[in-house]
Design an enzyme around this catalytic site. Sequence first.
Site, PDB file in Angstrom:
ATOM      1  N   ASP A  13       0.812  -1.231   0.000  1.00 59.34           N
ATOM      2  CA  ASP A  13       0.000   0.000   0.000  1.00 59.34           C
ATOM      3  C   ASP A  13       0.840   1.273   0.000  1.00 59.34           C
ATOM      4  O   ASP A  13       0.422   2.304   0.524  1.00 59.34           O
ATOM      5  CB  ASP A  13      -0.976   0.022   1.199  1.00 59.34           C
ATOM      6  CG  ASP A  13      -1.795  -1.244   1.282  1.00 59.34           C
ATOM      7  OD1 ASP A  13      -2.223  -1.722   0.221  1.00 59.34           O
ATOM      8  OD2 ASP A  13      -1.970  -1.767   2.398  1.00 59.34           O
ATOM      9  N   LYS A  16       2.183   2.160  -5.140  1.00 54.66           N
ATOM     10  CA  LYS A  16       2.889   1.692  -6.353  1.00 54.66           C
ATOM     11  C   LYS A  16       2.042   1.880  -7.604  1.00 54.66           C
ATOM     12  O   LYS A  16       2.559   2.209  -8.657  1.00 54.66           O
ATOM     13  CB  LYS A  16       3.252   0.202  -6.213  1.00 54.66           C
ATOM     14  CG  LYS A  16       4.207  -0.090  -5.085  1.00 54.66           C
ATOM     15  CD  LYS A  16       4.493  -1.572  -4.977  1.00 54.66           C
ATOM     16  CE  LYS A  16       3.325  -2.396  -4.470  1.00 54.66           C
ATOM     17  NZ  LYS A  16       2.901  -2.123  -3.082  1.00 54.66           N
ATOM     18  N   GLY A  40      -4.041  -4.555  -4.275  1.00 52.78           N
ATOM     19  CA  GLY A  40      -5.066  -3.600  -4.708  1.00 52.78           C
ATOM     20  C   GLY A  40      -4.356  -2.341  -5.135  1.00 52.78           C
ATOM     21  O   GLY A  40      -3.998  -1.511  -4.317  1.00 52.78           O
ATOM     22  N   HIS A  41      -4.103  -2.225  -6.435  1.00 53.86           N
ATOM     23  CA  HIS A  41      -3.324  -1.081  -6.925  1.00 53.86           C
ATOM     24  C   HIS A  41      -4.276  -0.001  -7.424  1.00 53.86           C
ATOM     25  O   HIS A  41      -5.045  -0.212  -8.354  1.00 53.86           O
ATOM     26  CB  HIS A  41      -2.347  -1.542  -8.009  1.00 53.86           C
ATOM     27  CG  HIS A  41      -1.290  -2.457  -7.459  1.00 53.86           C
ATOM     28  ND1 HIS A  41      -0.384  -3.131  -8.226  1.00 53.86           N
ATOM     29  CD2 HIS A  41      -1.001  -2.788  -6.178  1.00 53.86           C
ATOM     30  CE1 HIS A  41       0.415  -3.850  -7.443  1.00 53.86           C
ATOM     31  NE2 HIS A  41       0.047  -3.663  -6.202  1.00 53.86           N
ATOM     32  N   GLN A 210       2.500  -5.974  -3.042  1.00 54.25           N
ATOM     33  CA  GLN A 210       2.823  -5.959  -1.613  1.00 54.25           C
ATOM     34  C   GLN A 210       4.146  -5.202  -1.368  1.00 54.25           C
ATOM     35  O   GLN A 210       4.543  -4.419  -2.208  1.00 54.25           O
ATOM     36  CB  GLN A 210       2.879  -7.374  -1.013  1.00 54.25           C
ATOM     37  CG  GLN A 210       1.541  -8.071  -0.937  1.00 54.25           C
ATOM     38  CD  GLN A 210       1.123  -8.724  -2.245  1.00 54.25           C
ATOM     39  OE1 GLN A 210       1.920  -9.358  -2.896  1.00 54.25           O
ATOM     40  NE2 GLN A 210      -0.125  -8.581  -2.618  1.00 54.25           N
ATOM     41  N   THR A 225       3.021 -12.525   3.314  1.00 54.47           N
ATOM     42  CA  THR A 225       2.218 -13.120   2.258  1.00 54.47           C
ATOM     43  C   THR A 225       2.862 -14.431   1.791  1.00 54.47           C
ATOM     44  O   THR A 225       3.904 -14.838   2.314  1.00 54.47           O
ATOM     45  CB  THR A 225       2.001 -12.116   1.099  1.00 54.47           C
ATOM     46  OG1 THR A 225       1.053 -12.670   0.191  1.00 54.47           O
ATOM     47  CG2 THR A 225       3.287 -11.790   0.361  1.00 54.47           C
ATOM     48  N   LYS A 317       2.448  10.196  -0.600  1.00 53.99           N
ATOM     49  CA  LYS A 317       1.516  10.636   0.441  1.00 53.99           C
ATOM     50  C   LYS A 317       2.072  11.710   1.364  1.00 53.99           C
ATOM     51  O   LYS A 317       1.671  11.811   2.532  1.00 53.99           O
ATOM     52  CB  LYS A 317       1.011   9.422   1.231  1.00 53.99           C
ATOM     53  CG  LYS A 317       0.151   8.496   0.370  1.00 53.99           C
ATOM     54  CD  LYS A 317      -0.923   7.850   1.175  1.00 53.99           C
ATOM     55  CE  LYS A 317      -2.119   7.464   0.381  1.00 53.99           C
ATOM     56  NZ  LYS A 317      -3.159   6.793   1.111  1.00 53.99           N
TER      57      LYS A 317
HETATM   58  P1  IMP Z   1      -2.324 -12.799   1.997  1.00 51.64           P
HETATM   59  O1  IMP Z   1      -1.336 -12.237   1.037  1.00 51.64           O
HETATM   60  O2  IMP Z   1      -3.737 -12.573   1.584  1.00 51.64           O
HETATM   61  O3  IMP Z   1      -2.008 -14.213   2.364  1.00 51.64           O
HETATM   62  O4  IMP Z   1      -2.171 -11.976   3.382  1.00 51.64           O
HETATM   63  C1  IMP Z   1      -0.996 -12.045   4.165  1.00 51.64           C
HETATM   64  C2  IMP Z   1      -0.688 -10.687   4.780  1.00 51.64           C
HETATM   65  O5  IMP Z   1      -0.303  -9.791   3.742  1.00 51.64           O
HETATM   66  C3  IMP Z   1      -1.877 -10.017   5.473  1.00 51.64           C
HETATM   67  O6  IMP Z   1      -1.399  -9.256   6.559  1.00 51.64           O
HETATM   68  C4  IMP Z   1      -2.432  -9.095   4.413  1.00 51.64           C
HETATM   69  O7  IMP Z   1      -3.148  -8.012   4.967  1.00 51.64           O
HETATM   70  C5  IMP Z   1      -1.144  -8.637   3.759  1.00 51.64           C
HETATM   71  N1  IMP Z   1      -1.317  -8.208   2.373  1.00 51.64           N
HETATM   72  C6  IMP Z   1      -1.479  -8.984   1.283  1.00 51.64           C
HETATM   73  N2  IMP Z   1      -1.574  -8.223   0.169  1.00 51.64           N
HETATM   74  C7  IMP Z   1      -1.460  -6.951   0.567  1.00 51.64           C
HETATM   75  C8  IMP Z   1      -1.450  -5.708  -0.121  1.00 51.64           C
HETATM   76  O8  IMP Z   1      -1.546  -5.614  -1.341  1.00 51.64           O
HETATM   77  N3  IMP Z   1      -1.299  -4.597   0.664  1.00 51.64           N
HETATM   78  C9  IMP Z   1      -1.136  -4.661   2.003  1.00 51.64           C
HETATM   79  N4  IMP Z   1      -1.130  -5.809   2.686  1.00 51.64           N
HETATM   80  C10 IMP Z   1      -1.291  -6.937   1.983  1.00 51.64           C
END
Ligand code: IMP
Length: 414
Positions: A13, A16, A40-41, A210, A225, A317
């Site tokens: 977040d 990017k 989520g870009h 990420q 992740t 930001k």
């Molecule tokens: P997962 O990737 O869904 O398995 O989540 C694992 C961890 O990564 C969790 O804390 C999620 O909130 C975090 N996470 C996964 N993708 C993103 C992202 O795009 N932005 C921020 N946190 C993320």
Amino acid sequence: MRNLCIVGLQWGDEGKGKIVDYYADRFDAVVRYNGGSNAGHTIVIGGRTFVFHLLPSGSLKRKRLLIGPGVALDPLTLREELELIAKEGGEADLLVDSRATVVTPLEKEMDTFIEKLRGDNPIGTTKRGIGPSYAMRALRLSPRAGDLADGTFDMSSAIAFYRSIMKDVPDITKWVSQAKDVLKGKTGDVGGTIIETNERGGSVMFEGAQGALLDLVYGTYPYVTGAHTIASYVPAGLGIPNSAMGDVMGVAKAYTTRVGGGPFPTEMLDETGTKIRTEGKEYGATTGRPRRVGWLDLVALKYAVRLNGVSELALTKLDVLTKVGEMKVCTHYSVDGEETSDFSRVLPRLASVKPVYKELPSFSGAELHRDILPRVAEDFVGYLEDELKVKVTLVSTGEERSATIRRGFVSKVS
Ligand code: IMP
């Protein structure tokens, strides 16, 4: 060859999506190489907000879009995004690597199932099936995009596996046929395409998902992740040689956020944190969860800069900090009566470190929507450059493309 890799340096977040969109014009193709629809870009154009979970953020610039084998691909999310692009007036020029891991509804079920097993200590995943999907690939139980498109993969072992551990295993017959339709005619060799693009004199941008601190191995394990998020995964995640990777632009927010569980040394649980969350619209782009908010952590950022071999930095930001009356950065941690700035050394004990802050002049009321930064912001950026030993070549001062200040010379994308 003038390829460029854009990576997040915190817990995701960092903004990017906006940076990729901003630079996309200079490249022939934009490529996703890791993660999946957990990302989520966000791109804001003329007051309209677009969020992409799978399609590279060059989508709105009508670039060649590539999704590499290192991605965990959810075909139905992809379909939604392709439909969105079509509504915006064109067909996406997309190639998905045949070897990309496919996320089926079963991996999403498993994600929820495992989070429940963790009881009071969940990871806080996005429940998009990312970790289970990479695990199923390692077990050689999941189909890849090409297998699904060709109908050559037998899912019966995977289904038997799921039935052996979970009570409710959904029927995926309909899903298989829908997913197959989405991928038909869109799969191929992404690595080869990148190399050919370079051989023709074209260039590509690699869009990381990420951030470094969520890397499966080098992040804050187990609160990470399911994939690598660092720049060195670009070659392995795409099947291209290291020499094709190009330079690395790191993206960092002027403060820090984190979604989900896990240690967060500079987390602010006070009114300032709440103010930053509100002003910065710090809610997950994928799950809508409120993001945890903290001051900028230079200890963690130095680690991420080194880990990624960052050659230049985009700072995002900054405008949010004009809404708060104080400004701090964490320069060290205090742990067991000792001060340290060695992130990797304290990583296993990160939950018990205390941040040591440096107070800096507040940005409160500073006017950032100009071509050059005001003194207070320029001094802050200069301070970060000295600390991180890397040039800040771009500063983002708002959501829109236009709220972007280029600083000095950008090595490969000028
Ligand atoms: P997962 O990737 O869904 O398995 O989540 C694992 C961890 O990564 C969790 O804390 C999620 O909130 C975090 N996470 C996964 N993708 C993103 C992202 O795009 N932005 C921020 N946190 C993320």
